[in-house]
Design an enzyme around this catalytic site. Structure first.
Site, mmCIF file in Angstrom:
data_model
loop_
_atom_site.group_PDB
_atom_site.id
_atom_site.type_symbol
_atom_site.label_atom_id
_atom_site.label_comp_id
_atom_site.label_asym_id
_atom_site.label_seq_id
_atom_site.Cartn_x
_atom_site.Cartn_y
_atom_site.Cartn_z
ATOM 1 N N LEU A 1 -5.609 -0.558 12.266
ATOM 2 C CA LEU A 1 -6.087 -1.765 12.956
ATOM 3 C C LEU A 1 -5.010 -2.209 13.947
ATOM 4 C CD1 LEU A 1 -7.808 -3.733 10.053
ATOM 5 C CD2 LEU A 1 -8.914 -2.845 12.106
ATOM 6 N N GLU B 1 0.853 -1.186 0.000
ATOM 7 C CA GLU B 1 0.000 0.000 0.000
ATOM 8 C C GLU B 1 0.889 1.235 0.000
ATOM 9 O OE1 GLU B 1 -4.137 -1.523 2.037
ATOM 10 O OE2 GLU B 1 -2.684 -0.593 3.353
ATOM 11 N N GLU C 1 -9.225 4.351 17.025
ATOM 12 C CA GLU C 1 -9.303 5.558 16.187
ATOM 13 C C GLU C 1 -9.747 6.804 16.955
ATOM 14 O OE1 GLU C 1 -11.115 4.875 12.361
ATOM 15 O OE2 GLU C 1 -11.207 7.030 11.938
ATOM 16 N N HIS D 1 -11.656 9.645 5.409
ATOM 17 C CA HIS D 1 -11.445 8.206 5.652
ATOM 18 C C HIS D 1 -11.019 7.875 7.080
ATOM 19 C CE1 HIS D 1 -10.413 4.101 4.665
ATOM 20 N NE2 HIS D 1 -9.163 4.271 5.056
HETATM 21 P P1 FAD Z 1 -14.642 1.008 15.278
HETATM 22 O O1 FAD Z 1 -14.329 -0.286 14.649
HETATM 23 O O2 FAD Z 1 -15.118 2.102 14.390
HETATM 24 O O3 FAD Z 1 -15.724 0.722 16.384
HETATM 25 C C1 FAD Z 1 -16.356 1.781 17.070
HETATM 26 C C2 FAD Z 1 -17.316 1.175 18.065
HETATM 27 O O4 FAD Z 1 -17.758 2.176 18.962
HETATM 28 C C3 FAD Z 1 -18.577 0.602 17.439
HETATM 29 O O5 FAD Z 1 -18.894 -0.601 18.081
HETATM 30 C C4 FAD Z 1 -19.631 1.646 17.739
HETATM 31 O O6 FAD Z 1 -20.936 1.111 17.851
HETATM 32 C C5 FAD Z 1 -19.164 2.118 19.108
HETATM 33 N N1 FAD Z 1 -19.635 3.442 19.468
HETATM 34 C C6 FAD Z 1 -19.356 4.634 18.898
HETATM 35 N N2 FAD Z 1 -19.998 5.630 19.529
HETATM 36 C C7 FAD Z 1 -20.692 5.049 20.528
HETATM 37 C C8 FAD Z 1 -21.581 5.532 21.517
HETATM 38 N N3 FAD Z 1 -21.893 6.833 21.623
HETATM 39 N N4 FAD Z 1 -22.144 4.654 22.368
HETATM 40 C C9 FAD Z 1 -21.876 3.331 22.283
HETATM 41 N N5 FAD Z 1 -21.039 2.813 21.360
HETATM 42 C C10 FAD Z 1 -20.470 3.669 20.497
HETATM 43 N N6 FAD Z 1 -7.416 0.374 8.830
HETATM 44 C C11 FAD Z 1 -6.432 -0.522 8.617
HETATM 45 O O7 FAD Z 1 -5.518 -0.644 9.432
HETATM 46 N N7 FAD Z 1 -6.455 -1.319 7.510
HETATM 47 C C12 FAD Z 1 -7.432 -1.239 6.572
HETATM 48 O O8 FAD Z 1 -7.420 -1.971 5.599
HETATM 49 C C13 FAD Z 1 -8.460 -0.278 6.760
HETATM 50 N N8 FAD Z 1 -9.453 -0.145 5.852
HETATM 51 C C14 FAD Z 1 -10.483 0.705 6.111
HETATM 52 C C15 FAD Z 1 -11.555 0.770 5.228
HETATM 53 C C16 FAD Z 1 -12.640 1.580 5.501
HETATM 54 C C17 FAD Z 1 -13.803 1.648 4.552
HETATM 55 C C18 FAD Z 1 -12.648 2.363 6.682
HETATM 56 C C19 FAD Z 1 -13.799 3.249 7.004
HETATM 57 C C20 FAD Z 1 -11.582 2.307 7.564
HETATM 58 C C21 FAD Z 1 -10.491 1.486 7.288
HETATM 59 N N9 FAD Z 1 -9.412 1.403 8.160
HETATM 60 C C22 FAD Z 1 -8.417 0.499 7.930
HETATM 61 C C23 FAD Z 1 -9.441 2.095 9.444
HETATM 62 C C24 FAD Z 1 -9.865 1.109 10.518
HETATM 63 O O9 FAD Z 1 -10.897 0.294 10.015
HETATM 64 C C25 FAD Z 1 -10.359 1.828 11.759
HETATM 65 O O10 FAD Z 1 -9.451 2.807 12.145
HETATM 66 C C26 FAD Z 1 -10.502 0.843 12.907
HETATM 67 O O11 FAD Z 1 -11.301 -0.239 12.522
HETATM 68 C C27 FAD Z 1 -11.123 1.546 14.105
HETATM 69 O O12 FAD Z 1 -11.425 0.579 15.076
HETATM 70 P P2 FAD Z 1 -11.992 1.037 16.478
HETATM 71 O O13 FAD Z 1 -12.113 -0.193 17.283
HETATM 72 O O14 FAD Z 1 -11.203 2.157 16.992
HETATM 73 O O15 FAD Z 1 -13.446 1.621 16.120
HETATM 74 C C1 SIN Z 2 -7.419 0.574 2.127
HETATM 75 O O1 SIN Z 2 -7.654 -0.615 2.008
HETATM 76 O O2 SIN Z 2 -7.074 1.308 1.203
HETATM 77 C C2 SIN Z 2 -7.572 1.174 3.465
HETATM 78 C C3 SIN Z 2 -6.393 0.857 4.252
HETATM 79 C C4 SIN Z 2 -6.328 1.749 5.440
HETATM 80 O O3 SIN Z 2 -7.141 2.656 5.594
HETATM 81 O O4 SIN Z 2 -5.420 1.544 6.234
#
Ligand code: FAD
Ligand code: SIN
Length: 526
Positions: free
Chosen positions: A385, A111, A368, A344
């Site tokens: 992730l 990437e 995040e 994003h």
């Molecule tokens: P999330 O997985 O977003 O989970 C948030 C949680 O908090 C959810 O369960 C939600 O319900 C809960 N929540 C939020 N607000 C409240 C509230 N007020 N009350 C109760 N619960 C709440 N990263 C990579 O490293 N590799 C990738 O390939 C990649 N691809 C991506 C593709 C896309 C389309 C997107 C959008 C992001 C991508 N990312 C990637 C980024 C990565 O997916 C995220 O940064 C990561 O999954 C965030 O995880 P998290 O556990 O912090 O939050």
């Molecule tokens: C992607 O698959 O391009 C997203 C990867 C990332 O957001 O880390």
């Protein structure tokens, strides 16, 4: 009122990793505001970065992360995360994540910004497989209670104690149950915010609908510092389609040979913007290049073309994207894909230390919603992730290590609804929600100016009194909670952007095009 040892708000990669690392010793409750798999984690496509190739080294991964982050990263944190990556991948494999393999070894894709093949993945739907595996393990654990459809409103802090001690502690959250509409108090000796990003502050975003910055806004209101909110990452290649607004085309398509073409000239344009790294330059560079082409030629989109690669190769590497596009009438094995940049990833957030601790006693954060020092001014692809796994585990370890020193939960006041009525004008919420997302897109996007930022700030000031007035008079609903948080995060983003008088990483302003020395975080203090 419900009580547990540890309360986790968020059931994505960060929240569930923390839960699994705590559950052998503690009773853990995990709240999610919708279904358990509705966060960004399940949407991740590309994969997870880890040094696993013989020619690669931790130093290379650290350097690539620092280069993408424009030197604003905390090197010690970058080293910590990079070094823990291979073990995190092993734990996911043990949980049953079926990472792609080739000739008996993990297949590593490329990437942007990565000098080596380094991304482990499950075809083009890595996040879905990770979410499933974590959720399966959490559901099977007797000490973990997973509660969907609970929208946290605010942190329960010392000021909610029946006898206020002034200690500034966090004791859980107030949350509304979507089904009953009732607000309940969820208490715990330690609370972890793992609420994901704030992508939906923008009109166009690859993030799911719930990415409204709730955790960041809650922590800020409770008194925690927030940092680097100006660094909102725009992914260069979101599908351009009149009905499907937020479908990501993974960077791995460029990693496996995809080229960006100007549809008017028919020419590949990245050589003019970054002759060396081309389509695999860091995201801020590629997103700005696309933005410049779109503006210069009056385009609606540019083309991402991988049709020169063998059709079997394309279908094999990107089966989900292939099927999705085919359903929309685009065959990516023979035709280019129309793409535009879209918000994003939220690089800034609640300030945490290497153990996931925030400024407030009893409050941790991971994933995040945080600013850990890993990403600096721009996140390197597939490092997020990884951050969730490392900091989810770090927070769990720290809670376990300090458990005996954490005070018992005092008597906390129940939610008071005695002075509010049901809303009579839901249209206010919809109108304000759209307005925020639109001016953030137009005034606080990929290329900024002070004048545009001031315009955004002015609108935020106007909306603030209206939304707070609404919040003060009417019974809370999930939509109102999200609107209030959207405005709060928009405010934090704009204030941070106005504060930075240079162009660094994702923050690019025509008024301050140069870098200034030394690199400094934007830290906002409540
Ligand atoms: P999330 O997985 O977003 O989970 C948030 C949680 O908090 C959810 O369960 C939600 O319900 C809960 N929540 C939020 N607000 C409240 C509230 N007020 N009350 C109760 N619960 C709440 N990263 C990579 O490293 N590799 C990738 O390939 C990649 N691809 C991506 C593709 C896309 C389309 C997107 C959008 C992001 C991508 N990312 C990637 C980024 C990565 O997916 C995220 O940064 C990561 O999954 C965030 O995880 P998290 O556990 O912090 O939050
Ligand atoms: C992607 O698959 O391009 C997203 C990867 C990332 O957001 O880390």
């Amino acid at each position: 009122m419900t009580g547990s040892d540890v309360l986790i708000v968020g059931s994505g990669a960060a929240g569930l990793t923390a839960a699994l690392n705590l559950a052998d010793r503690f009773k853990v409750t995990v709240l999610a505001k919708g279904a358990l798999n509705e966060g960004s984690t399940a949407w991740a496509q590309g994969g997870i970065a880890a040094v696993l190739e013989p020619g690669d080294t931790f130093e290379h991964h650290v350097e690539d992360t620092m280069v993408a982050g424009a030197g604003l990263n905390d090197r010690a944190i970058v080293e910590l995360v990079v070094e823990r990556a291979p073990a995190a991948i092993e734990r996911l494999r043990a949980l049953g994540v079926p990472f792609a393999e080739e000739k008996g070894a993990l297949h590593l894709t490329r990437e942007g910004g990565h000098s080596h093949r380094r991304i482990v993945h499950v075809a083009d739907a890595t996040g879905w497989a990770v979410q499933e595996a974590l959720q399966r393990a959490a559901e099977a654990h007797p000490n973990i209670t997973l509660v969907p459809d609970q929208v946290a409103i605010d942190l329960a802090t010392s000021r909610h104690e029946e006898r206020y001690s002034g200690a500034g502690n966090v004791w859980g959250v107030y949350a509304i149950d979507r089904r009953s509409g009732r607000v309940a108090l969820h208490t715990a000796r330690a609370t972890i915010l793992a609420t994901g990003g704030a992508g939906r502050t923008y009109l166009f975003s690859t993030a799911p609908r719930g990415a409204t910055g709730d955790g960041i806004a809650m922590a800020w209101r409770a008194g925690a510092r927030v940092a680097n909110m100006e660094f909102m990452q725009f992914h260069p290649t979101c599908l351009y389609h009149l009905e499907v607004k937020n479908f990501l085309i993974t960077e791995a398509v460029r990693g496996e040979g995809g080229r960006l073409i100007n549809p008017t000239t028919g020419k590949r344009f990245m050589p003019y913007y970054d002759a060396e790294r081309l389509e695999l330059a860091p995201r801020d560079v590629v997103a700005r290049a696309i933005d410049a082409e779109i503006k210069r030629y009056g385009l609606d989109f540019v083309h991402l073309d991988i049709s020169h690669m063998p059709a079997d190769f394309v279908r094999g590497h990107f089966p989900n994207i292939y099927e999705k596009l085919k359903g929309l009438g685009i065959d990516m094995t023979v035709a280019p894909i129309p793409v535009v940049p879209a918000q994003h990833y939220t690089c800034g957030g609640i300030m945490v230390d290497r153990d996931g601790r925030t400024d407030l006693p009893g409050l941790y954060a991971a994933g995040e919603c945080t600013q850990s020092g890993l990403h600096g001014a721009n996140r390197l692809a597939s490092n997020s992730l990884l951050e969730c796994f490392v900091f989810g585990e770090a927070a769990a370890r720290d809670i376990a290590a300090r458990w005996d020193t954490l005070p018992d939960v005092p008597a906390i006041r129940a939610w008071d609804e005695s002075r509010v009525t049901d809303s009579d004008e839901e249209v206010v919420i919809k109108q304000n929600w759209t307005e925020i997302r639109r001016f953030m897109w137009n005034y606080v996007g990929i290329v900024r100016t002070t004048k545009r930022l001031e315009r955004a700030r002015h609108r935020i000031d106007l909306l603030r009194s209206e939304i707070e007035d609404y919040y003060g008079h009417f019974r809370v609903t999930p939509d109102l909670i999200e609107l209030r948080n959207l405005l709060q995060t928009a405010d934090l983003i704009v204030r941070s952007a106005l504060h930075r008088h240079e162009s660094r990483g994702l923050h690019y302003t025509l008024d301050y095009p140069e870098l200034s020395d030394p690199p400094v975080d934007t830290v906002l203090v409540p």
